[in-house]
Design a protein around this motif. Structure first.
Motif, PDB file in Angstrom:
ATOM      1  N   LYS A   1       0.843  -1.187   0.000  1.00  0.00           N
ATOM      2  CA  LYS A   1       0.000   0.000   0.000  1.00  0.00           C
ATOM      3  C   LYS A   1       0.877   1.236   0.000  1.00  0.00           C
ATOM      4  O   LYS A   1       1.885   1.292   0.705  1.00  0.00           O
ATOM      5  CB  LYS A   1      -0.905   0.016   1.240  1.00  0.00           C
ATOM      6  CG  LYS A   1      -1.918  -1.093   1.278  1.00  0.00           C
ATOM      7  CD  LYS A   1      -2.677  -1.122   2.594  1.00  0.00           C
ATOM      8  CE  LYS A   1      -1.812  -1.703   3.721  1.00  0.00           C
ATOM      9  NZ  LYS A   1      -1.559  -3.134   3.544  1.00  0.00           N
TER      10      LYS A   1
ATOM     11  N   VAL B   1       0.992   4.885   1.295  1.00  0.00           N
ATOM     12  CA  VAL B   1       0.351   5.756   2.273  1.00  0.00           C
ATOM     13  C   VAL B   1       1.251   6.956   2.521  1.00  0.00           C
ATOM     14  O   VAL B   1       2.448   6.932   2.217  1.00  0.00           O
ATOM     15  CB  VAL B   1       0.093   5.017   3.609  1.00  0.00           C
ATOM     16  CG1 VAL B   1      -0.853   3.859   3.413  1.00  0.00           C
ATOM     17  CG2 VAL B   1       1.399   4.539   4.243  1.00  0.00           C
TER      18      VAL B   1
ATOM     19  N   THR C   1       5.751  10.037   1.554  1.00  0.00           N
ATOM     20  CA  THR C   1       4.969   8.937   0.995  1.00  0.00           C
ATOM     21  C   THR C   1       5.820   7.680   0.992  1.00  0.00           C
ATOM     22  O   THR C   1       6.993   7.711   0.590  1.00  0.00           O
ATOM     23  CB  THR C   1       4.516   9.274  -0.434  1.00  0.00           C
ATOM     24  OG1 THR C   1       3.751  10.485  -0.393  1.00  0.00           O
ATOM     25  CG2 THR C   1       3.659   8.159  -1.005  1.00  0.00           C
TER      26      THR C   1
ATOM     27  N   LEU D   1      -5.339  -0.028   7.678  1.00  0.00           N
ATOM     28  CA  LEU D   1      -4.767   0.829   6.634  1.00  0.00           C
ATOM     29  C   LEU D   1      -5.238   0.375   5.271  1.00  0.00           C
ATOM     30  O   LEU D   1      -5.427  -0.823   5.014  1.00  0.00           O
ATOM     31  CB  LEU D   1      -3.239   0.801   6.685  1.00  0.00           C
ATOM     32  CG  LEU D   1      -2.551   1.666   7.723  1.00  0.00           C
ATOM     33  CD1 LEU D   1      -1.042   1.472   7.636  1.00  0.00           C
ATOM     34  CD2 LEU D   1      -2.903   3.125   7.510  1.00  0.00           C
TER      35      LEU D   1
ATOM     36  N   ASP E   1      -4.201   6.127   2.306  1.00  0.00           N
ATOM     37  CA  ASP E   1      -4.496   6.711   3.613  1.00  0.00           C
ATOM     38  C   ASP E   1      -3.405   7.688   4.029  1.00  0.00           C
ATOM     39  O   ASP E   1      -2.257   7.585   3.588  1.00  0.00           O
ATOM     40  CB  ASP E   1      -4.631   5.617   4.680  1.00  0.00           C
ATOM     41  CG  ASP E   1      -5.969   4.903   4.585  1.00  0.00           C
ATOM     42  OD1 ASP E   1      -6.826   5.372   3.814  1.00  0.00           O
ATOM     43  OD2 ASP E   1      -6.139   3.889   5.279  1.00  0.00           O
ATOM     44  N   GLU E   2      -3.775   8.609   4.903  1.00  0.00           N
ATOM     45  CA  GLU E   2      -2.835   9.568   5.470  1.00  0.00           C
ATOM     46  C   GLU E   2      -2.792   9.364   6.978  1.00  0.00           C
ATOM     47  O   GLU E   2      -3.834   9.345   7.634  1.00  0.00           O
ATOM     48  CB  GLU E   2      -3.261  11.001   5.148  1.00  0.00           C
ATOM     49  CG  GLU E   2      -3.238  11.327   3.658  1.00  0.00           C
ATOM     50  CD  GLU E   2      -3.672  12.765   3.392  1.00  0.00           C
ATOM     51  OE1 GLU E   2      -3.951  13.469   4.388  1.00  0.00           O
ATOM     52  OE2 GLU E   2      -3.710  13.154   2.211  1.00  0.00           O
TER      53      GLU E   2
END
Length: 450
Positions: free
Chosen positions: A116, A118, A128, A161, A165-166
């Motif tokens: 992922k 994120v 990031t 998650l 997402d942040e």
């Protein structure tokens, strides 16, 4: 076409051998083009028929395969075998390969699915990254980001998650806050004084700040003194003044209001105290002075028993004299009103002199023969108005029966008759009656007989 030409169109690896080319009739060509997926997945090589041993009799004419076969014969059968027939041996040989391909394809899909992208922001610094973490806690542990009880994590630790997402982490900072004179130990995730004030809900407009609002707050924290703007009313000299101030003391607020304290002036609250919002401070104009006064010191009395005197009789041998004391008092007025004097010091100018008194202890006689039946009460009322301490205008006669000093002493009395008890005076009068009758009382003697 020659044999060599036939081999040029039938290379090895495309499903035909050289022997096959030799058996093809002239003018017939094997279709050698085959897509790669068909060649690998579906192509099956037809086994070569066994050859008879040397010296064996030739097979029957019916069993011998003709050397030439018309179009649509042997070549057609081979093509049908290649496209339609799948022997069990070929399936068994291709099945492991297919499983490996499927496993690799599934693993790649799972790998791609778990990875992922994120965004992680730590104390305002975003970056990031790619992660296989399932939730926020695993992500922070994977990235080595420790969090404490006063740190802020959003979304909360343990939240699942997903790609895109942040996650934000803001570290807590201790602030030793003195707000309007009261000390507090607080925590904030803001990185500047201005942000901390907003986060803590402190009204900073018009307030005094010990640090600039733009000053940064490090991880070790900051000591901050804040005095908010307050409304204070000053009552002084018959006037009222209301001001807005962020003063630290009442004295500073008075200065801002233009009120000055002189000498012993003070305020209704301590001048060094903190002025609260809505508070009313009254200025007390104090005027003080000292006054010296002279006061008497009471004398003591020393009594001794005298058996020569009847009980109840007292004779003063030494009159007492009061002493004199000089006392200094502090007097003050508050806003014109005089307060109770405060005693500061005392000095004895003259000591008192003790009074010495003899007290009779002799038993008093109960009666005097021949005089007890007379009306002595009426005689006393006539002579002195019934007052034991009565004295005539000349000062010669005293007591109930107006004895002179010489007669009193001849009857056994001591001191002055007016100082003796009423019972003793009556007893002495009875004795005098025994000696002289009622002649000592020429005007009131007749009262003795009613």
């Amino acid at each position: 076409m020659s044999k060599s030409q036939d081999e040029t169109y039938r290379p090895h690896g495309h499903g035909a051998s050289v022997h096959d080319a030799e058996t093809l009739p002239y003018g017939l060509y094997e279709d050698t083009y085959r897509p790669a997926y068909e060649a690998e997945a579906y192509f099956v090589t037809e086994p070569e028929p066994p050859r008879p041993p040397v010296g064996a009799p030739p097979p029957p004419v019916d069993a011998v395969e003709p050397e030439y076969e018309p179009a649509g014969g042997r070549a057609a059968r081979r093509r049908r075998a290649r496209y339609t027939e799948r022997p069990d041996s070929a399936v068994r040989r291709l099945l492991p390969q297919a499983l490996v391909v499927a496993f690799l394809a599934g693993g790649t899909t799972a790998f791609v699915a778990n990875d992922k992208a994120v965004e992680l922001s730590v104390d305002g610094r975003p970056r990031t990254l790619h992660t296989f973490a399932d939730n926020v806690s695993e992500l922070l542990a994977e990235e080595g980001v420790p969090v404490g009880a006063h740190d802020m994590v959003a979304p909360a630790p343990g939240t699942p998650l997903a790609a895109g997402d942040e996650v934000a982490v803001r570290y807590g900072r201790p602030v030793r806050l003195t707000l309007d004179g009261r000390q507090h130990e607080v925590w904030t995730t803001a990185k500047t004084v201005d942000g901390a004030l907003r986060e803590l809900g402190v009204r900073a407009e018009g307030a005094y700040l010990s640090a600039s609002r733009s000053q940064s707050i490090g991880r070790t924290g900051l000591a901050l003194d804040v005095r908010t703007e307050r409304t204070v009313t000053i009552m002084a000299d018959g006037r009222s003044r209301t001001i807005r101030t962020n003063a630290a003391t009442v004295r500073e607020a008075l200065q801002e209001a233009g009120v000055t304290l002189h000498g012993q002036d003070t305020t209704s609250v301590p001048p060094g105290g903190f002025p609260r919002d809505g508070q009313t401070v009254t200025v007390l104009r104090v005027r003080g002075f000292r006054e010296v006064r002279e006061e008497q010191i009471p004398f003591g009395v020393h009594r001794t028993a005298d058996p020569a005197l009847f009980q109840g009789t007292e004779v003063v041998d030494q009159p007492g004299q009061p002493g004199l004391r000089r006392v200094t008092y502090f007097l003050r007025t508050v806003n014109g009103v005089r307060e109770k004097p405060r005693r500061e010091e005392s000095e004895v100018v003259r000591r008192p002199r003790e009074q010495v008194v003899r007290v009779g202890s002799k038993p008093r006689p109960h009666s005097v023969h021949g005089a007890d039946h007379l009306d002595w009460k009426s005689l006393a009322a006539c002579e002195s108005g019934g007052r034991p301490n009565a004295v005539d205008a000349s000062g010669t006669y005293g007591g109930l029966y107006q004895f002179d000093a010489r007669t009193w002493q001849s009857l056994g009395g001591s001191g002055r008759p007016q100082d003796a008890p009423a019972e003793e005076q009556t007893y002495r009068a009875k004795k005098l009656y025994q000696q002289r009758g009622s002649t000592p009382w020429p005007h009131c003697g007749t009262r003795l007989h009613g």
